[in-house]
Motif scaffolding. Sequence first.
Motif, PDB file in Angstrom:
ATOM      1  N   UNK A  85     -59.906-175.828  10.992  1.00  0.00           N
ATOM      2  CA  UNK A  85     -59.464-175.372  11.889  1.00  0.00           C
ATOM      3  C   UNK A  85     -59.891-175.225  13.259  1.00  0.00           C
ATOM      4  N   UNK A  86     -61.268-175.289  13.551  1.00  0.00           N
ATOM      5  CA  UNK A  86     -62.177-175.210  14.429  1.00  0.00           C
ATOM      6  C   UNK A  86     -62.092-176.772  14.856  1.00  0.00           C
ATOM      7  N   UNK A  87     -62.233-177.682  14.011  1.00  0.00           N
ATOM      8  CA  UNK A  87     -62.047-178.941  14.414  1.00  0.00           C
ATOM      9  C   UNK A  87     -60.722-179.684  14.874  1.00  0.00           C
ATOM     10  N   UNK A  88     -59.771-178.649  14.637  1.00  0.00           N
ATOM     11  CA  UNK A  88     -58.357-179.281  14.881  1.00  0.00           C
ATOM     12  C   UNK A  88     -57.963-180.184  13.824  1.00  0.00           C
ATOM     13  N   UNK A  89     -58.330-180.087  12.533  1.00  0.00           N
ATOM     14  CA  UNK A  89     -57.710-181.170  11.516  1.00  0.00           C
ATOM     15  C   UNK A  89     -56.360-180.994  11.183  1.00  0.00           C
ATOM     16  N   UNK A  90     -55.339-181.796  10.929  1.00  0.00           N
ATOM     17  CA  UNK A  90     -54.191-181.688  10.585  1.00  0.00           C
ATOM     18  C   UNK A  90     -53.792-181.281   9.420  1.00  0.00           C
ATOM     19  N   UNK A  91     -53.771-179.858   8.946  1.00  0.00           N
ATOM     20  CA  UNK A  91     -53.840-179.414   7.865  1.00  0.00           C
ATOM     21  C   UNK A  91     -52.533-178.639   7.229  1.00  0.00           C
ATOM     22  N   UNK A  92     -51.305-179.090   8.172  1.00  0.00           N
ATOM     23  CA  UNK A  92     -49.998-178.082   8.085  1.00  0.00           C
ATOM     24  C   UNK A  92     -49.407-178.592   6.795  1.00  0.00           C
ATOM     25  N   UNK A  93     -49.472-179.863   6.442  1.00  0.00           N
ATOM     26  CA  UNK A  93     -48.820-180.199   5.185  1.00  0.00           C
ATOM     27  C   UNK A  93     -49.016-179.613   3.832  1.00  0.00           C
ATOM     28  N   UNK A  94     -50.182-178.949   3.815  1.00  0.00           N
ATOM     29  CA  UNK A  94     -50.498-178.064   2.677  1.00  0.00           C
ATOM     30  C   UNK A  94     -50.894-176.610   3.146  1.00  0.00           C
ATOM     31  N   UNK A  95     -50.922-176.523   4.363  1.00  0.00           N
ATOM     32  CA  UNK A  95     -51.278-175.069   4.763  1.00  0.00           C
ATOM     33  C   UNK A  95     -50.898-173.940   4.050  1.00  0.00           C
ATOM     34  N   UNK A  96     -49.094-173.744   4.235  1.00  0.00           N
ATOM     35  CA  UNK A  96     -48.771-172.470   3.623  1.00  0.00           C
ATOM     36  C   UNK A  96     -48.930-172.430   2.287  1.00  0.00           C
ATOM     37  N   UNK A  97     -48.875-173.613   1.596  1.00  0.00           N
ATOM     38  CA  UNK A  97     -48.666-173.394   0.112  1.00  0.00           C
ATOM     39  C   UNK A  97     -50.208-172.922  -0.294  1.00  0.00           C
ATOM     40  N   UNK A  98     -51.283-173.484   0.348  1.00  0.00           N
ATOM     41  CA  UNK A  98     -52.496-173.107  -0.198  1.00  0.00           C
ATOM     42  C   UNK A  98     -52.619-171.860   0.372  1.00  0.00           C
ATOM     43  N   UNK A  99     -52.467-171.257   1.549  1.00  0.00           N
ATOM     44  CA  UNK A  99     -52.867-170.028   2.094  1.00  0.00           C
ATOM     45  C   UNK A  99     -52.202-168.843   1.446  1.00  0.00           C
ATOM     46  N   UNK A 100     -50.757-169.183   1.101  1.00  0.00           N
ATOM     47  CA  UNK A 100     -49.932-167.937   0.482  1.00  0.00           C
ATOM     48  C   UNK A 100     -49.026-168.152  -0.588  1.00  0.00           C
ATOM     49  N   UNK A 101     -48.464-169.104  -0.578  1.00  0.00           N
ATOM     50  CA  UNK A 101     -47.383-169.398  -1.579  1.00  0.00           C
ATOM     51  C   UNK A 101     -48.268-169.528  -3.143  1.00  0.00           C
ATOM     52  N   UNK A 102     -49.228-170.508  -3.135  1.00  0.00           N
ATOM     53  CA  UNK A 102     -49.875-170.571  -4.407  1.00  0.00           C
ATOM     54  C   UNK A 102     -50.438-169.015  -4.798  1.00  0.00           C
ATOM     55  N   UNK A 103     -51.231-168.256  -4.047  1.00  0.00           N
ATOM     56  CA  UNK A 103     -51.804-167.053  -4.334  1.00  0.00           C
ATOM     57  C   UNK A 103     -50.408-166.141  -4.657  1.00  0.00           C
ATOM     58  N   UNK A 104     -49.175-166.235  -4.212  1.00  0.00           N
ATOM     59  CA  UNK A 104     -48.119-165.245  -4.609  1.00  0.00           C
ATOM     60  C   UNK A 104     -47.924-165.789  -6.099  1.00  0.00           C
TER      61      UNK A 104
END
Length: 387
Positions: free
Chosen positions: A88-107
Amino acid sequence: MSQQSHFRFEPFPQSKALMALRKEVRCFLGDEEKQGSWTPGPEGWAGFDRGFSKRLAARGWVGMTWPKKYGGHERTAMERHVVTEELLSAGAPVRAHWVADRQSGPVLLRFGTERQRELYLPRIAKGECTFCIGMSEAGSGSDLASVRTRAVPVEGGWRVSGAKLWTSNAHRAHMMILFARTASVEEDRRGGVSQFLVDLQSPGITINGIQNLAGESDFNEVVFDEVFIPEDMLIGTVGNGWNQVSSELTYERSGPDRWLSTYFLLRQLVAHTARQPSGSSHVATGRLVAHLWTLQRMSLSIAGMLQQGITPYTEAALVKDLGTGFEREIPDIARMVVPELERLGADHNGVLQAALERATLHAPSFSIRGGTREILRGIIAKSMGMR
Protein backbone atom coordinates in the motif's frame (compact mmCIF):
# COMPACT_ATOMS: atom_id res chain seq x y z
CA MET A 1 -20.14 5.70 34.85
CA SER A 2 -16.57 4.54 34.55
CA GLN A 3 -14.57 6.23 31.82
CA GLN A 4 -11.63 3.85 32.01
CA SER A 5 -10.41 2.78 28.56
CA HIS A 6 -9.83 -0.87 27.73
CA PHE A 7 -7.61 -0.18 24.74
CA ARG A 8 -4.84 -2.76 24.41
CA PHE A 9 -2.31 -1.08 22.13
CA GLU A 10 1.08 -2.59 22.87
CA PRO A 11 4.43 -2.35 21.05
CA PHE A 12 5.13 -5.31 18.81
CA PRO A 13 8.84 -5.62 17.97
CA GLN A 14 9.74 -6.43 14.38
CA SER A 15 12.08 -9.39 14.07
CA LYS A 16 14.88 -9.89 11.56
CA ALA A 17 12.57 -12.23 9.67
CA LEU A 18 9.95 -9.50 9.29
CA MET A 19 12.58 -7.02 8.13
CA ALA A 20 13.79 -9.56 5.59
CA LEU A 21 10.22 -9.98 4.37
CA ARG A 22 9.92 -6.20 3.92
CA LYS A 23 13.07 -6.26 1.80
CA GLU A 24 11.70 -9.14 -0.26
CA VAL A 25 8.49 -7.27 -1.03
CA ARG A 26 10.38 -4.10 -1.93
CA CYS A 27 12.62 -6.03 -4.31
CA PHE A 28 9.57 -7.61 -5.95
CA LEU A 29 7.92 -4.21 -6.39
CA GLY A 30 11.12 -2.73 -7.77
CA ASP A 31 11.37 -5.50 -10.35
CA GLU A 32 7.71 -5.10 -11.30
CA GLU A 33 8.18 -1.37 -11.76
CA LYS A 34 11.29 -1.86 -13.91
CA GLN A 35 9.34 -4.28 -16.10
CA GLY A 36 6.64 -1.65 -16.54
CA SER A 37 3.84 -3.70 -14.97
CA TRP A 38 2.90 -0.78 -12.75
CA THR A 39 3.92 2.79 -12.03
CA PRO A 40 3.39 4.60 -8.71
CA GLY A 41 0.94 7.46 -9.11
CA PRO A 42 -1.64 9.67 -7.41
CA GLU A 43 -4.26 6.92 -7.27
CA GLY A 44 -2.07 5.03 -4.80
CA TRP A 45 -3.14 1.46 -4.11
CA ALA A 46 -6.58 1.93 -5.70
CA GLY A 47 -5.44 0.44 -9.02
CA PHE A 48 -7.19 -2.71 -10.26
CA ASP A 49 -4.94 -5.24 -12.03
CA ARG A 50 -5.84 -8.94 -12.07
CA GLY A 51 -2.46 -9.90 -13.51
CA PHE A 52 -0.62 -8.13 -10.71
CA SER A 53 -2.80 -9.84 -8.09
CA LYS A 54 -2.06 -13.23 -9.62
CA ARG A 55 1.68 -12.55 -9.51
CA LEU A 56 1.39 -11.59 -5.84
CA ALA A 57 -0.56 -14.78 -5.23
CA ALA A 58 2.18 -16.80 -6.92
CA ARG A 59 4.60 -15.39 -4.32
CA GLY A 60 2.31 -16.56 -1.52
CA TRP A 61 1.17 -13.07 -0.59
CA VAL A 62 -2.59 -13.57 -0.94
CA GLY A 63 -4.36 -15.67 1.68
CA MET A 64 -1.16 -15.57 3.69
CA THR A 65 -2.61 -16.56 7.07
CA TRP A 66 -5.08 -19.16 5.82
CA PRO A 67 -4.69 -22.95 6.23
CA LYS A 68 -2.73 -24.64 3.47
CA LYS A 69 -5.59 -27.01 2.72
CA TYR A 70 -7.55 -23.99 1.42
CA GLY A 71 -4.68 -22.63 -0.66
CA GLY A 72 -3.26 -20.47 2.13
CA HIS A 73 0.25 -20.34 3.48
CA GLU A 74 -0.17 -20.39 7.28
CA ARG A 75 1.92 -17.26 7.77
CA THR A 76 1.36 -14.98 10.76
CA ALA A 77 -0.86 -11.90 10.95
CA MET A 78 2.29 -9.83 11.46
CA GLU A 79 3.81 -11.18 8.25
CA ARG A 80 0.62 -10.33 6.38
CA HIS A 81 0.64 -6.85 7.88
CA VAL A 82 4.21 -6.24 6.72
CA VAL A 83 3.40 -7.33 3.15
CA THR A 84 0.23 -5.22 3.14
CA GLU A 85 2.03 -2.15 4.44
CA GLU A 86 4.72 -2.40 1.78
CA LEU A 87 2.23 -2.89 -1.05
CA LEU A 88 0.00 0.00 0.00
CA SER A 89 2.78 2.46 0.78
CA ALA A 90 4.29 1.75 -2.65
CA GLY A 91 0.91 2.32 -4.32
CA ALA A 92 0.76 -1.15 -5.86
CA PRO A 93 -2.50 -1.98 -7.74
CA VAL A 94 -4.06 -4.45 -5.30
CA ARG A 95 -7.79 -3.85 -5.67
CA ALA A 96 -8.49 -6.99 -7.72
CA HIS A 97 -7.88 -9.24 -4.70
CA TRP A 98 -8.11 -6.71 -1.89
CA VAL A 99 -11.60 -7.22 -0.44
CA ALA A 100 -11.47 -11.00 -0.84
CA ASP A 101 -8.11 -11.26 0.91
CA ARG A 102 -8.82 -8.66 3.61
CA GLN A 103 -12.28 -9.69 4.77
CA SER A 104 -14.32 -12.04 2.55
CA GLY A 105 -11.91 -14.94 3.00
CA PRO A 106 -11.67 -14.49 6.78
CA VAL A 107 -15.49 -14.39 6.99
CA LEU A 108 -15.70 -17.74 5.19
CA LEU A 109 -12.94 -19.19 7.35
CA ARG A 110 -14.76 -18.24 10.52
CA PHE A 111 -18.41 -18.69 9.58
CA GLY A 112 -18.60 -20.48 6.23
CA THR A 113 -19.32 -24.14 5.53
CA GLU A 114 -16.59 -26.56 4.54
CA ARG A 115 -17.95 -26.62 0.99
CA GLN A 116 -17.86 -22.82 0.79
CA ARG A 117 -14.27 -22.76 2.01
CA GLU A 118 -13.16 -25.45 -0.42
CA LEU A 119 -14.94 -23.76 -3.32
CA TYR A 120 -13.82 -20.14 -2.89
CA LEU A 121 -10.72 -19.84 -0.70
CA PRO A 122 -8.29 -21.56 -3.11
CA ARG A 123 -9.52 -19.34 -5.95
CA ILE A 124 -9.02 -16.23 -3.83
CA ALA A 125 -5.54 -17.38 -2.78
CA LYS A 126 -4.61 -17.73 -6.47
CA GLY A 127 -5.82 -14.20 -7.20
CA GLU A 128 -8.54 -15.59 -9.46
CA CYS A 129 -11.73 -14.58 -7.63
CA THR A 130 -12.73 -10.99 -6.89
CA PHE A 131 -15.26 -10.17 -4.15
CA CYS A 132 -17.23 -7.04 -3.32
CA ILE A 133 -19.12 -5.98 -0.20
CA GLY A 134 -22.93 -5.86 -0.20
CA MET A 135 -23.67 -3.90 2.97
CA SER A 136 -24.58 -0.23 2.43
CA GLU A 137 -27.96 0.93 1.16
CA ALA A 138 -29.54 4.24 0.25
CA GLY A 139 -31.21 5.76 3.28
CA SER A 140 -29.37 3.52 5.73
CA GLY A 141 -25.94 5.12 5.89
CA SER A 142 -23.82 3.37 8.52
CA ASP A 143 -26.90 2.06 10.34
CA LEU A 144 -26.63 -1.45 8.96
CA ALA A 145 -29.43 -2.68 11.20
CA SER A 146 -31.87 -0.65 9.07
CA VAL A 147 -31.10 -2.41 5.76
CA ARG A 148 -34.17 -3.19 3.65
CA THR A 149 -32.82 -5.66 1.09
CA ARG A 150 -34.89 -8.74 1.92
CA ALA A 151 -34.14 -12.46 1.60
CA VAL A 152 -37.29 -14.59 1.72
CA PRO A 153 -37.06 -18.37 2.17
CA VAL A 154 -38.30 -20.40 -0.79
CA GLU A 155 -37.92 -24.02 -1.80
CA GLY A 156 -34.22 -24.83 -2.12
CA GLY A 157 -32.96 -21.44 -0.99
CA TRP A 158 -33.82 -17.77 -0.77
CA ARG A 159 -35.34 -15.10 -3.02
CA VAL A 160 -33.69 -11.65 -2.69
CA SER A 161 -35.04 -8.24 -3.64
CA GLY A 162 -33.59 -4.83 -2.88
CA ALA A 163 -30.54 -2.75 -3.73
CA LYS A 164 -27.04 -2.11 -2.41
CA LEU A 165 -25.26 1.19 -2.96
CA TRP A 166 -21.65 2.45 -3.08
CA THR A 167 -20.53 -1.09 -3.87
CA SER A 168 -16.92 -0.69 -4.97
CA ASN A 169 -15.83 -2.75 -7.99
CA ALA A 170 -19.10 -4.72 -8.21
CA HIS A 171 -18.89 -4.33 -12.00
CA ARG A 172 -15.57 -6.24 -11.93
CA ALA A 173 -16.27 -8.71 -9.13
CA HIS A 174 -17.23 -12.35 -9.42
CA MET A 175 -18.84 -12.68 -6.00
CA MET A 176 -20.51 -10.60 -3.29
CA ILE A 177 -21.06 -11.25 0.39
CA LEU A 178 -24.57 -9.89 0.83
CA PHE A 179 -25.99 -8.56 4.08
CA ALA A 180 -29.77 -8.92 3.92
CA ARG A 181 -32.81 -8.89 6.17
CA THR A 182 -34.32 -12.30 6.89
CA ALA A 183 -36.83 -11.12 9.52
CA SER A 184 -38.78 -7.90 9.89
CA VAL A 185 -37.35 -4.95 11.80
CA GLU A 186 -40.26 -5.23 14.22
CA GLU A 187 -39.37 -8.85 15.01
CA ASP A 188 -35.66 -8.30 15.66
CA ARG A 189 -33.71 -5.30 14.35
CA ARG A 190 -30.24 -6.82 14.73
CA GLY A 191 -31.07 -10.49 15.02
CA GLY A 192 -33.09 -10.53 11.82
CA VAL A 193 -30.22 -10.16 9.35
CA SER A 194 -28.06 -12.77 7.62
CA GLN A 195 -25.18 -13.07 5.14
CA PHE A 196 -25.13 -14.83 1.77
CA LEU A 197 -22.65 -15.67 -0.95
CA VAL A 198 -23.95 -14.28 -4.24
CA ASP A 199 -22.68 -15.03 -7.74
CA LEU A 200 -22.96 -11.66 -9.49
CA GLN A 201 -23.77 -13.39 -12.79
CA SER A 202 -27.05 -14.66 -11.29
CA PRO A 203 -30.25 -13.80 -13.18
CA GLY A 204 -32.06 -10.78 -11.79
CA ILE A 205 -28.97 -8.78 -10.81
CA THR A 206 -28.39 -5.38 -12.42
CA ILE A 207 -25.22 -3.40 -11.76
CA ASN A 208 -25.42 0.35 -12.38
CA GLY A 209 -22.22 2.37 -12.36
CA ILE A 210 -22.01 5.55 -10.27
CA GLN A 211 -19.53 8.27 -11.19
CA ASN A 212 -17.86 9.86 -8.19
CA LEU A 213 -16.71 13.44 -7.69
CA ALA A 214 -13.35 12.65 -9.32
CA GLY A 215 -15.03 11.39 -12.49
CA GLU A 216 -14.18 7.75 -11.72
CA SER A 217 -16.66 4.88 -11.80
CA ASP A 218 -15.62 2.26 -9.27
CA PHE A 219 -18.83 2.75 -7.25
CA ASN A 220 -22.00 0.89 -8.17
CA GLU A 221 -25.61 0.33 -7.33
CA VAL A 222 -26.44 -3.39 -7.31
CA VAL A 223 -30.14 -4.14 -7.78
CA PHE A 224 -31.64 -7.52 -6.84
CA ASP A 225 -34.91 -8.40 -8.56
CA GLU A 226 -36.19 -11.69 -7.16
CA VAL A 227 -32.70 -13.19 -7.27
CA PHE A 228 -32.53 -16.85 -6.27
CA ILE A 229 -29.75 -17.83 -3.85
CA PRO A 230 -29.28 -21.55 -3.18
CA GLU A 231 -29.63 -22.59 0.46
CA ASP A 232 -26.01 -23.74 0.63
CA MET A 233 -24.89 -20.14 -0.02
CA LEU A 234 -26.07 -18.96 3.40
CA ILE A 235 -23.00 -17.97 5.45
CA GLY A 236 -23.16 -19.04 9.08
CA THR A 237 -26.63 -19.25 10.57
CA VAL A 238 -29.86 -17.42 9.86
CA GLY A 239 -30.11 -14.28 12.00
CA ASN A 240 -26.42 -14.18 12.96
CA GLY A 241 -25.51 -11.63 10.28
CA TRP A 242 -25.04 -8.76 12.74
CA ASN A 243 -22.39 -10.60 14.75
CA GLN A 244 -20.69 -11.79 11.59
CA VAL A 245 -20.58 -8.31 10.04
CA SER A 246 -19.23 -6.82 13.27
CA SER A 247 -16.35 -9.28 13.10
CA GLU A 248 -15.82 -8.60 9.39
CA LEU A 249 -15.64 -4.84 9.87
CA THR A 250 -12.71 -5.25 12.24
CA TYR A 251 -10.62 -6.41 9.29
CA GLU A 252 -11.87 -3.52 7.16
CA ARG A 253 -11.18 -0.83 9.75
CA SER A 254 -7.83 -1.69 11.29
CA GLY A 255 -5.39 -2.10 8.42
CA PRO A 256 -2.93 0.24 6.70
CA ASP A 257 -5.48 1.02 3.97
CA ARG A 258 -7.12 3.38 6.47
CA TRP A 259 -4.08 5.64 6.71
CA LEU A 260 -2.20 5.12 3.43
CA SER A 261 -4.75 6.30 0.86
CA THR A 262 -3.01 9.68 0.46
CA TYR A 263 0.51 8.47 1.21
CA PHE A 264 1.67 9.30 -2.33
CA LEU A 265 0.76 12.94 -1.71
CA LEU A 266 2.59 12.91 1.63
CA ARG A 267 5.74 11.66 -0.11
CA GLN A 268 5.52 14.51 -2.62
CA LEU A 269 5.02 16.98 0.22
CA VAL A 270 8.08 15.67 2.09
CA ALA A 271 10.15 15.92 -1.12
CA HIS A 272 8.99 19.52 -1.63
CA THR A 273 9.90 20.43 1.94
CA ALA A 274 13.37 18.98 1.42
CA ARG A 275 13.83 21.10 -1.73
CA GLN A 276 12.43 24.30 -0.26
CA PRO A 277 12.81 24.09 3.52
CA SER A 278 11.25 26.60 5.86
CA GLY A 279 10.39 26.57 9.52
CA SER A 280 6.64 26.37 8.98
CA SER A 281 6.84 23.66 6.31
CA HIS A 282 9.13 21.56 8.50
CA VAL A 283 6.74 21.82 11.45
CA ALA A 284 3.63 21.00 9.39
CA THR A 285 5.19 18.15 7.44
CA GLY A 286 6.97 16.76 10.50
CA ARG A 287 3.70 16.68 12.37
CA LEU A 288 2.11 14.59 9.62
CA VAL A 289 5.03 12.17 9.57
CA ALA A 290 4.82 11.79 13.36
CA HIS A 291 1.13 10.98 13.05
CA LEU A 292 1.93 8.46 10.31
CA TRP A 293 4.36 6.58 12.53
CA THR A 294 1.91 6.60 15.43
CA LEU A 295 -0.81 5.07 13.25
CA GLN A 296 1.66 2.54 11.91
CA ARG A 297 2.53 1.41 15.43
CA MET A 298 -1.14 1.21 16.43
CA SER A 299 -1.96 -0.82 13.34
CA LEU A 300 0.96 -3.16 14.00
CA SER A 301 -0.35 -3.66 17.52
CA ILE A 302 -3.75 -4.68 16.14
CA ALA A 303 -2.06 -7.18 13.82
CA GLY A 304 -0.39 -8.59 16.92
CA MET A 305 -3.78 -8.93 18.63
CA LEU A 306 -5.23 -10.73 15.62
CA GLN A 307 -2.24 -13.05 15.71
CA GLN A 308 -3.10 -13.87 19.33
CA GLY A 309 -6.73 -14.62 18.43
CA ILE A 310 -8.10 -11.36 19.87
CA THR A 311 -10.81 -9.49 17.95
CA PRO A 312 -10.01 -5.81 18.65
CA TYR A 313 -13.35 -4.14 17.83
CA THR A 314 -12.67 -0.91 19.72
CA GLU A 315 -9.02 -0.58 18.72
CA ALA A 316 -9.98 -1.07 15.07
CA ALA A 317 -12.61 1.66 15.36
CA LEU A 318 -10.07 4.01 16.93
CA VAL A 319 -7.43 3.40 14.25
CA LYS A 320 -9.99 3.85 11.50
CA ASP A 321 -11.23 7.13 12.96
CA LEU A 322 -7.74 8.53 13.51
CA GLY A 323 -6.43 7.15 10.22
CA THR A 324 -9.10 8.59 7.96
CA GLY A 325 -8.85 11.91 9.79
CA PHE A 326 -5.12 11.84 9.06
CA GLU A 327 -5.78 11.07 5.38
CA ARG A 328 -8.15 14.02 5.10
CA GLU A 329 -5.65 16.32 6.81
CA ILE A 330 -2.82 15.67 4.34
CA PRO A 331 -4.34 17.61 1.39
CA ASP A 332 -5.24 20.49 3.73
CA ILE A 333 -1.64 20.74 4.97
CA ALA A 334 -0.29 20.38 1.43
CA ARG A 335 -2.32 23.40 0.27
CA MET A 336 -1.00 25.41 3.19
CA VAL A 337 2.66 24.42 2.77
CA VAL A 338 2.70 24.76 -1.04
CA PRO A 339 0.44 27.66 -2.16
CA GLU A 340 -1.36 27.35 -5.47
CA LEU A 341 0.86 29.78 -7.39
CA GLU A 342 3.91 27.87 -6.26
CA ARG A 343 2.40 24.51 -7.23
CA LEU A 344 1.37 25.67 -10.67
CA GLY A 345 4.48 27.69 -11.39
CA ALA A 346 7.12 24.97 -11.04
CA ASP A 347 7.55 21.90 -13.23
CA HIS A 348 8.80 19.79 -10.33
CA ASN A 349 5.52 20.40 -8.51
CA GLY A 350 3.39 18.92 -11.28
CA VAL A 351 3.22 15.49 -9.62
CA LEU A 352 2.40 17.09 -6.28
CA GLN A 353 -0.41 19.08 -7.87
CA ALA A 354 -1.88 15.98 -9.54
CA ALA A 355 -1.71 14.08 -6.26
CA LEU A 356 -3.30 16.97 -4.38
CA GLU A 357 -6.15 17.30 -6.86
CA ARG A 358 -7.00 13.61 -6.60
CA ALA A 359 -6.71 13.53 -2.80
CA THR A 360 -8.93 16.61 -2.48
CA LEU A 361 -11.69 15.01 -4.55
CA HIS A 362 -11.53 11.67 -2.72
CA ALA A 363 -10.97 12.98 0.82
CA PRO A 364 -14.69 13.44 1.68
CA SER A 365 -15.21 9.68 1.33
CA PHE A 366 -12.36 8.62 3.61
CA SER A 367 -14.23 9.10 6.89
CA ILE A 368 -17.39 7.45 5.51
CA ARG A 369 -16.25 4.13 4.02
CA GLY A 370 -16.02 1.33 6.55
CA GLY A 371 -18.26 3.23 9.00
CA THR A 372 -18.78 6.93 9.61
CA ARG A 373 -16.95 8.81 12.34
CA GLU A 374 -20.17 9.04 14.36
CA ILE A 375 -20.59 5.25 14.36
CA LEU A 376 -16.93 4.67 15.23
CA ARG A 377 -16.94 7.19 18.05
CA GLY A 378 -20.07 5.58 19.43
CA ILE A 379 -18.21 2.25 19.59
CA ILE A 380 -15.24 3.92 21.30
CA ALA A 381 -17.44 5.80 23.78
CA LYS A 382 -19.33 2.62 24.68
CA SER A 383 -16.06 0.82 25.44
CA MET A 384 -15.13 3.66 27.81
CA GLY A 385 -18.44 3.46 29.68
CA MET A 386 -19.63 6.80 28.32
CA ARG A 387 -22.86 5.53 26.76
